[in-house]
Scaffold this motif. Structure first.
Motif, PDB file in Angstrom:
ATOM      1  N   VAL A   1       2.084   3.507   1.445  1.00 55.38           N
ATOM      2  CA  VAL A   1       1.933   4.920   1.095  1.00 55.38           C
ATOM      3  C   VAL A   1       0.464   5.251   0.830  1.00 55.38           C
ATOM      4  O   VAL A   1      -0.025   6.310   1.245  1.00 55.38           O
ATOM      5  CB  VAL A   1       2.825   5.277  -0.114  1.00 55.38           C
ATOM      6  CG1 VAL A   1       2.506   6.645  -0.656  1.00 55.38           C
ATOM      7  CG2 VAL A   1       4.292   5.196   0.264  1.00 55.38           C
ATOM      8  N   LEU A   2      -0.247   4.364   0.150  1.00 58.06           N
ATOM      9  CA  LEU A   2      -1.673   4.596  -0.103  1.00 58.06           C
ATOM     10  C   LEU A   2      -2.467   4.662   1.187  1.00 58.06           C
ATOM     11  O   LEU A   2      -3.329   5.541   1.355  1.00 58.06           O
ATOM     12  CB  LEU A   2      -2.236   3.493  -0.993  1.00 58.06           C
ATOM     13  CG  LEU A   2      -2.080   3.683  -2.483  1.00 58.06           C
ATOM     14  CD1 LEU A   2      -2.567   2.454  -3.225  1.00 58.06           C
ATOM     15  CD2 LEU A   2      -2.817   4.907  -2.965  1.00 58.06           C
TER      16      LEU A   2
ATOM     17  N   LEU B   1       5.128   5.363  -8.284  1.00 55.20           N
ATOM     18  CA  LEU B   1       6.083   4.543  -7.531  1.00 55.20           C
ATOM     19  C   LEU B   1       6.479   3.274  -8.284  1.00 55.20           C
ATOM     20  O   LEU B   1       7.653   2.891  -8.288  1.00 55.20           O
ATOM     21  CB  LEU B   1       5.512   4.187  -6.161  1.00 55.20           C
ATOM     22  CG  LEU B   1       5.439   5.329  -5.150  1.00 55.20           C
ATOM     23  CD1 LEU B   1       4.807   4.845  -3.858  1.00 55.20           C
ATOM     24  CD2 LEU B   1       6.807   5.910  -4.882  1.00 55.20           C
ATOM     25  N   MET B   2       5.521   2.622  -8.926  1.00 57.80           N
ATOM     26  CA  MET B   2       5.857   1.399  -9.645  1.00 57.80           C
ATOM     27  C   MET B   2       6.670   1.690 -10.909  1.00 57.80           C
ATOM     28  O   MET B   2       7.554   0.909 -11.274  1.00 57.80           O
ATOM     29  CB  MET B   2       4.593   0.603  -9.982  1.00 57.80           C
ATOM     30  CG  MET B   2       3.916   0.010  -8.761  1.00 57.80           C
ATOM     31  SD  MET B   2       4.974  -1.017  -7.726  1.00 57.80           S
ATOM     32  CE  MET B   2       5.193  -2.425  -8.772  1.00 57.80           C
ATOM     33  N   LEU B   3       6.393   2.805 -11.576  1.00 53.40           N
ATOM     34  CA  LEU B   3       7.200   3.173 -12.737  1.00 53.40           C
ATOM     35  C   LEU B   3       8.637   3.461 -12.324  1.00 53.40           C
ATOM     36  O   LEU B   3       9.585   2.998 -12.966  1.00 53.40           O
ATOM     37  CB  LEU B   3       6.597   4.385 -13.451  1.00 53.40           C
ATOM     38  CG  LEU B   3       7.363   4.875 -14.676  1.00 53.40           C
ATOM     39  CD1 LEU B   3       7.385   3.805 -15.760  1.00 53.40           C
ATOM     40  CD2 LEU B   3       6.754   6.159 -15.204  1.00 53.40           C
ATOM     41  N   ALA B   4       8.805   4.201 -11.239  1.00 53.00           N
ATOM     42  CA  ALA B   4      10.157   4.482 -10.741  1.00 53.00           C
ATOM     43  C   ALA B   4      10.867   3.193 -10.332  1.00 53.00           C
ATOM     44  O   ALA B   4      12.054   3.005 -10.642  1.00 53.00           O
ATOM     45  CB  ALA B   4      10.085   5.453  -9.561  1.00 53.00           C
ATOM     46  N   ALA B   5      10.173   2.295  -9.659  1.00 55.64           N
ATOM     47  CA  ALA B   5      10.773   1.027  -9.234  1.00 55.64           C
ATOM     48  C   ALA B   5      11.137   0.166 -10.436  1.00 55.64           C
ATOM     49  O   ALA B   5      12.200  -0.460 -10.457  1.00 55.64           O
ATOM     50  CB  ALA B   5       9.813   0.267  -8.317  1.00 55.64           C
TER      51      ALA B   5
ATOM     52  N   LYS C   1       7.957  -6.752  -5.905  1.00 58.56           N
ATOM     53  CA  LYS C   1       7.032  -7.132  -4.833  1.00 58.56           C
ATOM     54  C   LYS C   1       7.194  -6.219  -3.620  1.00 58.56           C
ATOM     55  O   LYS C   1       6.202  -5.802  -3.007  1.00 58.56           O
ATOM     56  CB  LYS C   1       7.261  -8.587  -4.424  1.00 58.56           C
ATOM     57  CG  LYS C   1       6.797  -9.579  -5.462  1.00 58.56           C
ATOM     58  CD  LYS C   1       7.164 -10.989  -5.063  1.00 58.56           C
ATOM     59  CE  LYS C   1       6.865 -11.960  -6.189  1.00 58.56           C
ATOM     60  NZ  LYS C   1       7.345 -13.309  -5.878  1.00 58.56           N
ATOM     61  N   LEU C   2       8.444  -5.904  -3.270  1.00 62.46           N
ATOM     62  CA  LEU C   2       8.675  -5.006  -2.143  1.00 62.46           C
ATOM     63  C   LEU C   2       8.126  -3.612  -2.416  1.00 62.46           C
ATOM     64  O   LEU C   2       7.547  -2.973  -1.536  1.00 62.46           O
ATOM     65  CB  LEU C   2      10.175  -4.933  -1.830  1.00 62.46           C
ATOM     66  CG  LEU C   2      10.794  -6.189  -1.229  1.00 62.46           C
ATOM     67  CD1 LEU C   2      12.303  -6.039  -1.105  1.00 62.46           C
ATOM     68  CD2 LEU C   2      10.181  -6.474   0.124  1.00 62.46           C
ATOM     69  N   MET C   3       8.277  -3.143  -3.636  1.00 64.44           N
ATOM     70  CA  MET C   3       7.767  -1.817  -3.972  1.00 64.44           C
ATOM     71  C   MET C   3       6.239  -1.804  -4.008  1.00 64.44           C
ATOM     72  O   MET C   3       5.621  -0.792  -3.695  1.00 64.44           O
ATOM     73  CB  MET C   3       8.339  -1.337  -5.302  1.00 64.44           C
ATOM     74  CG  MET C   3       9.762  -0.846  -5.178  1.00 64.44           C
ATOM     75  SD  MET C   3      10.009   0.394  -3.888  1.00 64.44           S
ATOM     76  CE  MET C   3       9.021   1.738  -4.489  1.00 64.44           C
ATOM     77  N   LEU C   4       5.633  -2.904  -4.378  1.00 64.81           N
ATOM     78  CA  LEU C   4       4.174  -2.981  -4.334  1.00 64.81           C
ATOM     79  C   LEU C   4       3.694  -2.891  -2.882  1.00 64.81           C
ATOM     80  O   LEU C   4       2.698  -2.212  -2.593  1.00 64.81           O
ATOM     81  CB  LEU C   4       3.690  -4.274  -4.990  1.00 64.81           C
ATOM     82  CG  LEU C   4       2.213  -4.362  -5.296  1.00 64.81           C
ATOM     83  CD1 LEU C   4       1.782  -3.237  -6.226  1.00 64.81           C
ATOM     84  CD2 LEU C   4       1.890  -5.698  -5.928  1.00 64.81           C
ATOM     85  N   GLY C   5       4.418  -3.515  -1.980  1.00 66.81           N
ATOM     86  CA  GLY C   5       4.105  -3.389  -0.558  1.00 66.81           C
ATOM     87  C   GLY C   5       4.297  -1.963  -0.065  1.00 66.81           C
ATOM     88  O   GLY C   5       3.490  -1.445   0.717  1.00 66.81           O
TER      89      GLY C   5
END
Length: 117
Positions: free
Chosen positions: A59-60, A90-94, A50-54
């Motif tokens: 970033v977007l 970013l989501m793949l890395a997270a 959830k934090l990485m989605l934020g």
């Protein structure tokens, strides 16, 4: 003087509804330590995602505002490509880093070291 004139905002024990907390404590008490570790690891992994989605959203917004500010033409396929690239990478890395932490926190690494009986 002033404190005595303020109403007591803290509820009394008879007003508190402790049923949800008691149910959660009972559920945790019924779990084995391994299951409790697994639940905690799942909770932390979900929080990380959830934090990485934020962070992806921030970033977007930054990427699109920078592109707009520089005067770059942004047709719809270009916007879609930027969106997929930023969110996907970013989501793949997270997710991959989160799975490393999940594996360590849940005890799966310890199970891999033990020989089967």
């Amino acid at each position: 003087m002033i404190a005595s004139s303020l109403p007591n905002s803290r509820p009394s024990d008879s007003q508190l509804d402790c049923r949800p907390i008691e149910a959660e404590c009972k559920k945790m008490a019924d779990q084995s330590p391994r299951e409790a570790r697994m639940q905690e690891a799942k909770r932390r992994f979900a929080l990380l995602m959830k934090l990485m989605l934020g962070a992806c959203a921030i970033v977007l917004i930054g990427a699109f505002s920078w592109l707009h500010h520089t005067g770059t033409p942004m047709p719809l396929p270009f916007i879609g490509a930027i969106f997929v690239a930023v969110v996907g990478s970013l989501m793949l890395a997270a997710a991959l880093m989160g799975l490393v932490f999940f594996s360590a926190a849940s005890g799966a690494d310890e199970d891999a070291d033990r020989p089967e009986k």
